[in-house]
Design a protein around this motif. Sequence first.
Motif, mmCIF file in Angstrom:
data_model
loop_
_atom_site.group_PDB
_atom_site.id
_atom_site.type_symbol
_atom_site.label_atom_id
_atom_site.label_comp_id
_atom_site.label_asym_id
_atom_site.label_seq_id
_atom_site.Cartn_x
_atom_site.Cartn_y
_atom_site.Cartn_z
ATOM 1 N N GLY A 195 0.811 -1.214 0.000
ATOM 2 C CA GLY A 195 0.000 0.000 0.000
ATOM 3 C C GLY A 195 0.842 1.260 0.000
ATOM 4 O O GLY A 195 0.558 2.211 -0.738
ATOM 5 N N GLN A 196 1.885 1.278 0.821
ATOM 6 C CA GLN A 196 2.755 2.451 0.852
ATOM 7 C C GLN A 196 3.472 2.648 -0.481
ATOM 8 O O GLN A 196 3.684 3.775 -0.922
ATOM 9 C CB GLN A 196 3.764 2.315 1.994
ATOM 10 N N GLU A 197 3.841 1.545 -1.136
ATOM 11 C CA GLU A 197 4.497 1.653 -2.430
ATOM 12 C C GLU A 197 3.536 2.199 -3.491
ATOM 13 O O GLU A 197 3.935 2.981 -4.357
ATOM 14 C CB GLU A 197 5.044 0.283 -2.847
ATOM 15 N N MET A 198 2.274 1.807 -3.414
ATOM 16 C CA MET A 198 1.286 2.336 -4.357
ATOM 17 C C MET A 198 1.120 3.841 -4.177
ATOM 18 O O MET A 198 0.999 4.588 -5.149
ATOM 19 C CB MET A 198 -0.041 1.604 -4.175
ATOM 20 N N VAL A 199 1.140 4.276 -2.934
ATOM 21 C CA VAL A 199 1.054 5.723 -2.664
ATOM 22 C C VAL A 199 2.296 6.420 -3.205
ATOM 23 O O VAL A 199 2.214 7.478 -3.839
ATOM 24 C CB VAL A 199 0.888 5.971 -1.149
ATOM 25 N N ALA A 211 -7.091 -3.221 1.665
ATOM 26 C CA ALA A 211 -6.914 -4.556 1.087
ATOM 27 C C ALA A 211 -7.773 -4.721 -0.160
ATOM 28 O O ALA A 211 -7.345 -5.305 -1.163
ATOM 29 C CB ALA A 211 -7.276 -5.622 2.125
ATOM 30 N N GLN A 212 -8.990 -4.191 -0.113
ATOM 31 C CA GLN A 212 -9.893 -4.326 -1.253
ATOM 32 C C GLN A 212 -9.365 -3.575 -2.476
ATOM 33 O O GLN A 212 -9.428 -4.090 -3.601
ATOM 34 C CB GLN A 212 -11.294 -3.815 -0.880
ATOM 35 N N THR A 213 -8.844 -2.361 -2.277
ATOM 36 C CA THR A 213 -8.348 -1.613 -3.434
ATOM 37 C C THR A 213 -7.081 -2.237 -4.005
ATOM 38 O O THR A 213 -6.875 -2.228 -5.219
ATOM 39 C CB THR A 213 -8.090 -0.138 -3.070
ATOM 40 N N ILE A 214 -6.236 -2.794 -3.150
ATOM 41 C CA ILE A 214 -5.043 -3.480 -3.650
ATOM 42 C C ILE A 214 -5.460 -4.678 -4.495
ATOM 43 O O ILE A 214 -4.947 -4.886 -5.604
ATOM 44 C CB ILE A 214 -4.135 -3.906 -2.493
ATOM 45 N N ARG A 215 -6.401 -5.488 -3.986
ATOM 46 C CA ARG A 215 -6.881 -6.629 -4.760
ATOM 47 C C ARG A 215 -7.403 -6.188 -6.131
ATOM 48 O O ARG A 215 -7.050 -6.759 -7.167
ATOM 49 C CB ARG A 215 -8.011 -7.331 -3.998
ATOM 50 N N SER A 216 -8.263 -5.185 -6.120
ATOM 51 C CA SER A 216 -8.896 -4.744 -7.366
ATOM 52 C C SER A 216 -7.868 -4.219 -8.354
ATOM 53 O O SER A 216 -7.919 -4.523 -9.552
ATOM 54 C CB SER A 216 -9.941 -3.664 -7.063
ATOM 55 N N TRP A 217 -6.904 -3.437 -7.872
ATOM 56 C CA TRP A 217 -5.924 -2.834 -8.769
ATOM 57 C C TRP A 217 -5.000 -3.905 -9.370
ATOM 58 O O TRP A 217 -4.701 -3.873 -10.566
ATOM 59 C CB TRP A 217 -5.101 -1.789 -8.026
ATOM 60 N N VAL A 218 -4.571 -4.867 -8.549
ATOM 61 C CA VAL A 218 -3.682 -5.915 -9.064
ATOM 62 C C VAL A 218 -4.408 -6.753 -10.108
ATOM 63 O O VAL A 218 -3.846 -7.097 -11.151
ATOM 64 C CB VAL A 218 -3.163 -6.794 -7.909
ATOM 65 N N ARG A 219 -5.664 -7.074 -9.859
ATOM 66 C CA ARG A 219 -6.408 -7.885 -10.825
ATOM 67 C C ARG A 219 -6.680 -7.125 -12.117
ATOM 68 O O ARG A 219 -6.701 -7.711 -13.202
ATOM 69 C CB ARG A 219 -7.714 -8.349 -10.193
ATOM 70 N N ALA A 220 -6.879 -5.817 -12.007
ATOM 71 C CA ALA A 220 -7.127 -5.009 -13.206
ATOM 72 C C ALA A 220 -5.840 -4.709 -13.973
ATOM 73 O O ALA A 220 -5.895 -4.366 -15.161
ATOM 74 C CB ALA A 220 -7.808 -3.698 -12.815
ATOM 75 N N ASN A 221 -4.691 -4.848 -13.295
ATOM 76 C CA ASN A 221 -3.391 -4.555 -13.914
ATOM 77 C C ASN A 221 -2.444 -5.713 -13.621
ATOM 78 O O ASN A 221 -1.469 -5.557 -12.864
ATOM 79 C CB ASN A 221 -2.825 -3.246 -13.353
ATOM 80 N N PRO A 222 -2.689 -6.885 -14.211
ATOM 81 C CA PRO A 222 -1.960 -8.087 -13.789
ATOM 82 C C PRO A 222 -0.454 -8.005 -13.925
ATOM 83 O O PRO A 222 0.270 -8.499 -13.045
ATOM 84 C CB PRO A 222 -2.554 -9.196 -14.676
#
Length: 345
Positions: A195-199, A211-222
């Motif tokens: 999360g800190q790295e994404m920021v 956790a939900q946004t990390i899941r969604s972003w990784v799945r949308a950007n494999p």
Amino acid sequence: MFALRPLFAAACVAVAAMTAPDPVPAQVLVFEELDGWRDDDQREALRAFLETCDLLKDPLWAPLCRLAADAGESADSARAFFELFFRPVVIGTPPALFTGYYEPMLDGSPVRTARFRYPIYARPPELRDGMVYYSRSDIEAGAIAGRGLELAWLDDPVEVFFLHIQGSGRIRMPDGRVMRVGYGGKNGHPYRSVGQEMVRLGTHTPDQVSAQTIRSWVRANPGPGHAMLDHNPSYVFFRRLPDLAADKGPIGAMGRSLTDLRSVAIDPRYNPLGAPIWIEKEGRDPMRRLMVAQDTGGAIKGAQRADIYFGTGDAAGDAAGTVKDGGRMVVLLPIDLAYAMLPDG
């Protein structure tokens, strides 16, 4: 959130704050200063306290554990037990940081199939405590594949990552059997927050990360998503828990089951494992309740840092995954120990 949960010896429940890496302030309070203290039902906390109380061998704790078993069944008697034998102590300087974790329920298979292609591994026999082993990216690339260390196979690499973060889980096999797995060790690399790295990279702002946004972003950007997961080089190994009853929580750092919304992970350098912890969590869903420090975590660092155990399954995961709140945490210590925390104690 989540934490990597090693088994600590029962001796770790000594005066953790006195062995902290840096001096921290401590303030002894009275129970009337705890916001919402009289509105909580401390019977649930007393039952959680008794789950691990026999592990507290320090002479200041052992008599209290014997008394706890005879404290009575009413809410008033449970509250009176804590008020009579403990004092609230604020260690460190609020605001606290509260996060949440849970025990996932995931679909899996005992063998690799077209659907279930992502393994979780048992601890390699050559891995010793404190040893730096293959990194997450090395292991994901197959560094230990084919050695018979695969405990189960899952169908989603993102869920494998979050199972590592939670440190325990239930895996539902195709025939309906459920495998319980718990923390078995780690690869010796430090935990780094995705999360800190994404920021840092600008994909999200701090208030957006969960956790939900990390899941969604990784799945949308494999492609970049899985590279983002490899930012955390820490990797967790698991062990089967065949004797853990279905109605019991996962095993925490003290080697006993956790209790939903009554167990909390702390930094044992500051707050003793096994101690009652009063939580004053702010945020969207404020929380005022007594919990017990029965777990630890690789990302749980600092005197005012706690990870709240929410329970098992998707609903618990949804609740835990959005918690990133301030507030105050207060440890309840035996009276003599509480006053010994003061500079002139």
